[in-house]
Design an enzyme around this catalytic site. Structure first.
Site, PDB file in Angstrom:
ATOM      1  N   CYS A  17     -24.726  20.822  -6.201  1.00  0.00           N
ATOM      2  CA  CYS A  17     -24.418  22.166  -6.710  1.00  0.00           C
ATOM      3  C   CYS A  17     -25.279  23.221  -6.024  1.00  0.00           C
ATOM      4  CB  CYS A  17     -24.629  22.212  -8.217  1.00  0.00           C
ATOM      5  SG  CYS A  17     -23.520  21.083  -9.099  1.00  0.00           S
ATOM      6  N   ASP A  18     -24.719  24.424  -5.922  1.00  0.00           N
ATOM      7  CA  ASP A  18     -25.440  25.529  -5.311  1.00  0.00           C
ATOM      8  C   ASP A  18     -26.141  26.362  -6.385  1.00  0.00           C
ATOM      9  OD1 ASP A  18     -23.424  27.085  -6.459  1.00  0.00           O
ATOM     10  OD2 ASP A  18     -22.334  27.318  -4.576  1.00  0.00           O
ATOM     11  N   LEU A  19     -26.666  27.507  -6.004  1.00  0.00           N
ATOM     12  CA  LEU A  19     -27.398  28.358  -6.940  1.00  0.00           C
ATOM     13  C   LEU A  19     -26.530  28.877  -8.086  1.00  0.00           C
ATOM     14  CD1 LEU A  19     -29.625  30.409  -4.476  1.00  0.00           C
ATOM     15  CD2 LEU A  19     -30.337  28.598  -6.053  1.00  0.00           C
ATOM     16  N   GLY A  21     -24.535  27.038  -9.680  1.00  0.00           N
ATOM     17  CA  GLY A  21     -24.323  25.925 -10.598  1.00  0.00           C
ATOM     18  C   GLY A  21     -22.992  25.213 -10.408  1.00  0.00           C
ATOM     19  N   ILE A  22     -22.324  25.502  -9.308  1.00  0.00           N
ATOM     20  CA  ILE A  22     -21.042  24.848  -9.022  1.00  0.00           C
ATOM     21  C   ILE A  22     -21.170  24.013  -7.743  1.00  0.00           C
ATOM     22  CG2 ILE A  22     -19.671  26.596 -10.202  1.00  0.00           C
ATOM     23  CD1 ILE A  22     -19.023  27.827  -7.469  1.00  0.00           C
TER      24      ILE A  22
END
Length: 138
Positions: A17-19, A21-22
């Site tokens: 996940c990226d920043l 949250g996905i």
């Protein structure tokens, strides 16, 4: 819902996940590739063994349509169909669904080809057999 010749269940890991949250958009490529390798293996085609024999299956084009996001811990599955694309190419039609609500998260068409040990495109018998009508069943 579409029928698939192959289905692979997976789970999102935190580090994918990226920043926001996905799941990072590039990570979906890993999910799709893993599914293709597992599909081939389930059909008796060992990707690594082909490479050792001088046959390289390569991606020539990837079309990805992002529909909904996966988040950490989501269970999901990838459905796959293999279809011919001309004399020397083949398409992996792949879709990613979130398991909890069967939401379509990604639609993809991965166009592939085979390259022999001289760098020339060709259709290996192992793949040609999978492209015959009725040969790839769920």
């Amino acid at each position: 819902m579409k029928e698939y010749a192959y289905r692979l269940d997976m789970k999102v890991r935190d580090y994918e996940c990226d920043l926001q949250g996905i799941v990072n958009n590039a990570v979906y490529q890993n999910y799709l590739e893993h599914t293709r390798h597992e599909f081939l293996l389930a059909r008796g085609v060992d990707f690594a063994q082909l490479s050792r024999a001088g046959i390289d299956l390569v991606v020539t084009r990837a079309e990805l349509d992002y529909k909904a996001s996966l988040t950490s811990g989501d269970q999901f599955w990838v459905g796959l169909n293999l279809v011919p694309n001309g004399r020397l190419r083949f398409n992996f039609e792949q879709d990613v669904y979130r398991t909890a609500d069967q939401t379509l998260c990604l639609k993809a068409v991965i166009i592939g080809a085979a390259i022999n040990d001289r760098g020339r495109p060709f259709m290996p018998e192992q793949v040609a057999q999978l492209l015959l009508p009725g040969s790839v069943k769920a």
